[in-house]
Motif scaffolding. Structure first.
Motif, PDB file in Angstrom:
ATOM      1  N   HIS A  68      -5.044   2.523  -0.759  1.00 10.49           N
ATOM      2  CA  HIS A  68      -3.838   2.857  -1.509  1.00 10.49           C
ATOM      3  C   HIS A  68      -3.930   4.247  -2.135  1.00 10.49           C
ATOM      4  N   PHE A  94       2.184  -1.566  -5.643  1.00 12.48           N
ATOM      5  CA  PHE A  94       0.790  -1.937  -5.382  1.00 12.48           C
ATOM      6  C   PHE A  94       0.029  -2.259  -6.661  1.00 12.48           C
ATOM      7  N   LEU A 128       0.826  -1.206   0.000  1.00 14.03           N
ATOM      8  CA  LEU A 128       0.000   0.000   0.000  1.00 14.03           C
ATOM      9  C   LEU A 128       0.863   1.261   0.000  1.00 14.03           C
TER      10      LEU A 128
END
Length: 236
Positions: free
Chosen positions: A159, A20, A15
């Motif tokens: 995120h 990610f 994250l």
């Protein structure tokens, strides 16, 4: 299920980082999605944060561009997303909203591209409101698992809220450092020779990085890159 847990754990570990997006993409593919789109919606504005069609990069680029060019305002789920309280994560299936969908909207985003099923997660945060949409082309495919889709929506929200102040378009998170640098150069209007000099590589190497980046982003042109990243200023 063990495989999904590993993917979720990897996404959690990454994250806020450039790793990610590729990890999230792999997780989405395990859910049976043929196409995944993540859009951040504000009053009068939409930004594409993630776009991936696992079989047709050109289709992902085309649909993303059309959605951003005003069609997002016709999304039947838009009022619900804008009214959602921070922290809310809701799931909606295509069949529950089909009757409220305009005929042109359905033709452009479902009938013509052959997308037969859609699972959308509406995720509202403090800074962002997201549509996390998973599309499927095969009518016989089972719908994406509801619980896992909600987790995907929450991961995307965590995120992208953590990177909302970044000077780099979130869509470029899926790229390597060199690929990202090349795309930023393209966005700045620089020619391959100028980008090559800044990176101290040959112009042909820049072209290679650019091709790899476009493939990862699900686009095939400079116009597609601008479409994907054009609203950077609205995120800061």
């Amino acid at each position: 299920m063990a495989s999904c847990i590993r993917h979720i754990d990897t996404c959690l570990a990454l994250l806020g980082s450039g790793g990610f997006a590729p990890a999230f993409s792999e997780f989405m593919e395990t859910l049976g999605a043929d196409q995944v789109m993540v859009f951040a919606i504000t009053e009068g504005n939409a930004r594409c944060l993630f776009s991936r069609h696992y079989r047709s990069a050109a289709l992902a680029e085309e649909l993303s561009a059309q959605y951003l060019d005003g069609w997002y305002m016709q999304d039947p789920l838009l009022p619900e997303l804008m009214q959602a309280q921070p922290g809310a994560v809701r799931l909606r299936r295509l069949e529950t909203i089909a009757e409220t969908m305009g005929s042109d909207y359905r033709r452009i985003f479902f009938d013509t591209p052959g997308l037969r099923a859609k699972t959308t997660v509406l995720a509202a945060g403090v800074r962002l409101r997201l549509f996390v949409s998973l599309y499927q082309t095969g009518g016989a495919q089972p719908d994406c698992d509801a619980d896992l889709a909600r987790i995907a929506g929450r991961l995307a929200l965590m995120h992208f809220e953590s990177t909302a102040g970044s000077a780099t378009p979130p869509a470029l998170d899926a790229l390597s450092e060199r690929e990202r640098a090349v795309c930023l150069g393209v966005l700045a209007g620089q020619k391959a020779e100028v980008i090559a000099a800044a990176l101290e590589v040959a112009p042909n190497t820049v072209i290679t990085y650019r091709k790899r980046a476009y493939a990862k982003l699900g686009i095939n042109s400079r116009a597609g890159l601008f479409s994907l990243c054009r609203d950077l200023g609205a995120s800061s």
